[in-house]
Each structure stands twice: as structure tokens, then as C-alpha cells.
Design a protein around this motif. Structure first.
Motif, short mmCIF file in Angstrom:
data_model
loop_
_atom_site.label_atom_id
_atom_site.label_comp_id
_atom_site.label_asym_id
_atom_site.label_seq_id
_atom_site.Cartn_x
_atom_site.Cartn_y
_atom_site.Cartn_z
N LEU A 211 0.94 -1.49 0.07
CA LEU A 211 0.03 0.19 -0.10
C LEU A 211 0.76 0.72 0.22
O LEU A 211 0.62 2.14 -0.69
CB LEU A 211 -0.96 -0.36 0.92
CG LEU A 211 -2.34 -1.24 1.39
CD1 LEU A 211 -3.22 -1.41 2.96
CD2 LEU A 211 -2.60 -0.42 -0.41
N LEU A 212 2.27 1.23 0.57
CA LEU A 212 2.83 2.11 0.91
C LEU A 212 3.72 3.00 -0.62
O LEU A 212 3.08 3.86 -1.23
CB LEU A 212 3.89 2.12 1.74
CG LEU A 212 5.08 3.01 1.81
CD1 LEU A 212 4.49 4.70 2.36
CD2 LEU A 212 6.27 2.33 2.59
N GLN A 213 4.08 1.48 -1.25
CA GLN A 213 4.02 1.63 -2.72
C GLN A 213 3.69 1.84 -3.82
O GLN A 213 3.39 1.56 -4.60
CB GLN A 213 5.45 0.58 -3.14
CG GLN A 213 5.38 -0.66 -3.44
CD GLN A 213 6.41 -1.51 -2.94
OE1 GLN A 213 6.96 -1.25 -1.31
NE2 GLN A 213 6.01 -2.31 -3.04
N ALA A 214 2.12 1.93 -3.44
CA ALA A 214 1.16 2.27 -4.61
C ALA A 214 1.66 3.22 -5.16
O ALA A 214 1.85 4.49 -4.90
CB ALA A 214 -0.03 1.84 -4.19
N PRO A 215 1.26 3.15 -7.05
CA PRO A 215 1.62 4.03 -7.83
C PRO A 215 0.90 5.60 -7.21
O PRO A 215 1.71 6.79 -7.72
CB PRO A 215 1.68 3.86 -9.01
CG PRO A 215 0.98 2.85 -8.67
CD PRO A 215 0.94 2.42 -7.41
N ASP A 216 -0.64 5.31 -6.98
CA ASP A 216 -1.19 6.69 -6.85
C ASP A 216 -2.04 6.10 -5.39
O ASP A 216 -2.22 5.55 -4.79
CB ASP A 216 -1.73 7.43 -7.84
CG ASP A 216 -2.80 5.84 -8.74
OD1 ASP A 216 -3.69 5.59 -8.34
OD2 ASP A 216 -1.63 5.65 -9.96
N THR A 217 -3.08 7.46 -5.54
CA THR A 217 -3.62 7.45 -4.45
C THR A 217 -4.62 6.64 -5.09
O THR A 217 -5.88 5.38 -4.20
CB THR A 217 -4.84 8.62 -4.71
OG1 THR A 217 -3.71 9.30 -3.64
CG2 THR A 217 -5.55 8.91 -2.95
N ALA A 218 -5.83 6.52 -5.97
CA ALA A 218 -6.36 6.31 -6.18
C ALA A 218 -6.72 4.39 -5.93
O ALA A 218 -7.14 3.42 -5.96
CB ALA A 218 -7.29 6.29 -7.61
N THR A 219 -5.01 3.94 -7.07
CA THR A 219 -4.37 2.67 -6.76
C THR A 219 -4.91 1.54 -5.43
O THR A 219 -5.07 0.95 -5.60
CB THR A 219 -3.34 2.57 -6.97
OG1 THR A 219 -3.47 2.87 -8.79
CG2 THR A 219 -2.69 1.52 -7.22
N ARG A 220 -4.34 3.05 -4.45
CA ARG A 220 -4.07 2.11 -3.15
C ARG A 220 -5.48 2.14 -2.43
O ARG A 220 -5.95 1.52 -1.34
CB ARG A 220 -3.07 3.88 -2.31
CG ARG A 220 -3.21 3.24 -0.70
CD ARG A 220 -1.90 4.16 0.01
NE ARG A 220 -1.16 4.32 -0.16
CZ ARG A 220 -0.75 5.31 -1.31
NH1 ARG A 220 -1.09 6.68 -1.23
NH2 ARG A 220 0.06 5.40 -1.86
N LEU A 221 -6.10 3.32 -2.52
CA LEU A 221 -7.42 2.93 -2.27
C LEU A 221 -8.85 1.87 -2.52
O LEU A 221 -9.18 1.55 -2.51
CB LEU A 221 -8.18 4.66 -2.69
CG LEU A 221 -8.47 5.71 -1.72
CD1 LEU A 221 -8.76 6.85 -2.18
CD2 LEU A 221 -8.98 5.60 -0.18
N ARG A 222 -8.54 1.68 -4.15
CA ARG A 222 -8.82 0.36 -5.15
C ARG A 222 -8.40 -0.90 -4.20
O ARG A 222 -9.29 -1.56 -3.49
CB ARG A 222 -8.82 0.08 -6.35
CG ARG A 222 -9.60 1.02 -7.29
CD ARG A 222 -8.92 0.85 -8.36
NE ARG A 222 -8.54 1.11 -8.71
CZ ARG A 222 -8.01 2.49 -9.56
NH1 ARG A 222 -8.69 3.21 -9.28
NH2 ARG A 222 -6.34 2.77 -10.18
N GLU A 223 -7.29 -0.82 -3.93
CA GLU A 223 -6.88 -2.32 -3.04
C GLU A 223 -7.28 -2.15 -1.96
O GLU A 223 -7.66 -3.43 -0.97
CB GLU A 223 -4.93 -2.58 -3.17
CG GLU A 223 -4.42 -3.24 -2.44
CD GLU A 223 -3.36 -3.42 -2.70
OE1 GLU A 223 -2.47 -4.80 -2.14
OE2 GLU A 223 -2.84 -3.02 -3.84
#
Length: 254
Positions: A211-223
Motif C-alpha cells: 500500500l505504501l508503494q502504490a503508484p497513486d492514491t486511487a490505486t491504493r484506495l482500490r486495493e
């Protein structure tokens, strides 16, 4: 890309931007780090990099919680890279978080009580062990705030994550028979929400690191939305599952 060389503090934990990290520093190599940070002007940030140790790679003693009576004994001196293998950078995840130590208080026994806050993500480029503690050359890993259609998508995802997080908290509260915060005071910024939920959820280090290294906010939120729904379903079917109190951050001894 901006680069810098900063002290490196490995932990069995992931620090996120905006989150507070209490540390109990008793090992000499990290005491030396804190003594050096105290030399800087009080108006200057006292920065170091927190990086998570890869699963199964740790040799140096780190854990969650206050030190026991053995750890409280006078610590043996260890070389900066002791416990991290012949090539320390291979022992660490490559994405970490810069911490700014707002409080560094030395105790009578020479150990330190530290309160730091995560600021920005960085990527490790190299690790050096030629001083009293590890240092790392790092580059900023900026996360641009979403704009336009991306901002709308991130906002909608953030609302869904908050709903899922509240449901998750309620399930945990029921499982542990204790009351947790409702989340009503959570912020509105999607990026802040993504980091706060990542830190608060009861997840293992590899998942938090992802989650920390997700490329952007939307990707992190989806996960996070997927993870929260999955974890809530598990708790629903296992009502006696032990839970961690999400309203209190642990203290990490080095």
C-alpha cells in the motif's frame, strides 16, 4: 529527481506519511543516530528514513511493544550493518518514509524516547555502513494529488473506503468486545485517507508495504477497498478472532 543521504532506521513496521511513530531507542547504533540528530538546530527538521525489513530477512532484534527486561539491560555494541546481511539493501524494502523527529528525549540510562511523524515517501538507492549507523541515499517518491477526473474517482473511492473501514472497525470492536472510534473525525483528503486507513488496518507488513508503494492514491484506495471487504467478511465468520486496538499506535523498540 531530488536525492539526499539520511540516517536509516530499519523496523518490522511500515511508516506512512502523516502518521505518528513512537520509538524506544536503546541499541547503541541508534542511540548514536539520535545524538547526531540532536546536534541539528531545533528549527531544522531532524530527519531519518524508516524502512521495513523484508519478511524472513531480519536478524537484528526489532519488535512491537515496549522492551522486556532483557532488552532493557545495557545493550551490546553492534556494527551498523549487524543482523542485516552482507548487502543490507537486499534486506530492506526499497520504498520507505522519511520521519521528522519532533521529540527526542534522552533518558538517564542513555536510551531515547522519540516521537516522529512520517512526511514523504522515498526510494532507497544505496545503503552505507561506514559510520556509527546505517545511512541511505534516497530519492523522493512524489505522489501528485489527483486532479480532474482522477480527483473525482479518488474522491468516490475514498468515500467507499471510509464506509468499508467503519464496517471493518465495528466488526473488530465486536470481535474484541471493546469500543473503537467511529471514524467520524477522519479527514476528507483522499490521499490522507488512503494513508490513514493503510496504517490503521490490521494487516501484515508485506501488505502495508504494498500500500505504501502504490503508484497513486486511487490505486491504493482500490486495493484498500478490496482488503477491507475481505477482512470484514473473515471477521464476520470468525467472531472470536483476536483484534488489535486501532485507536492506539504501538511503540517500536529498535
Amino acid at each position: 529527481m531530488t536525492t539526499a543521504r539520511l540516517p536509516l532506521f530499519p523496523l518490522n513496521a511500515v511508516l506512512f506519511p502523516g502518521l505518528v511513530l513512537p520509538l524506544n531507542v536503546f541499541e547503541e547504533r541508534y542511540r548514536a543516530m539520535m545524538r547526531e540528530l540532536l546536534k541539528s538546530d531545533e528549527d531544522e527538521p531532524r530527519r531519518f528514513v524508516v524502512v521495513a525489513i523484508r519478511d524472513g530477512r531480519e536478524i537484528a532484534p526489532t519488535a512491537t511493544g515496549m522492551p522486556d527486561t532483557v532488552a532493557a539491560a545495557p545493550p551490546a555494541e553492534r556494527a551498523p550493518a549487524d543482523g542485516f546481511g552482507p548487502d543490507p539493501i537486499q534486506t530492506f524494502h526499497r520504498v520507505g518514509c522519511v520521519a521528522d523527529a519532533a521529540t527526542i528525549r534522552e533518558r538517564a540510562d542513555g536510551s531515547f524516547e522519540v516521537l516522529a511523524t512520517g512526511t514523504t515517501r522515498v526510494r532507497l538507492l544505496s545503503v552505507e555502513a561506514d559510520g556509527p549507523y546505517l545511512t541511505a541515499e534516497v530519492e523522493d517518491l512524489a505522489e501528485e494529488p489527483p486532479a480532474g477526473a482522477e480527483a473525482d474517482e479518488a474522491g468516490a473511492l475514498a468515500e467507499g473506503v471510509l464506509r468499508a473501514f467503519r464496517s471493518y472497525q465495528k466488526r473488530l470492536a465486536g470481535a474484541s468486545e471493546r469500543s473503537l472510534a467511529t471514524g467520524a473525525d477522519l479527514p476528507d483528503d483522499p490521499s490522507v485517507i488512503s494513508y490513514l486507513v493503510a496504517a490503521a488496518a490490521v494487516l501484515d507488513v508485506p501488505t502495508k508495504q504494498r500500500l505504501l508503494q502504490a503508484p497513486d492514491t486511487a490505486t491504493r484506495l482500490r486495493e484498500e477497498l478490496t482488503l477491507l471487504r475481505k477482512e470484514t467478511a473473515v471477521i464476520r465468520h470468525l467472531p472470536s478472532l483476536p483484534a488489535t486496538d486501532l485507536t492506539r499506535a504501538p511503540t517500536h523498540p529498535n
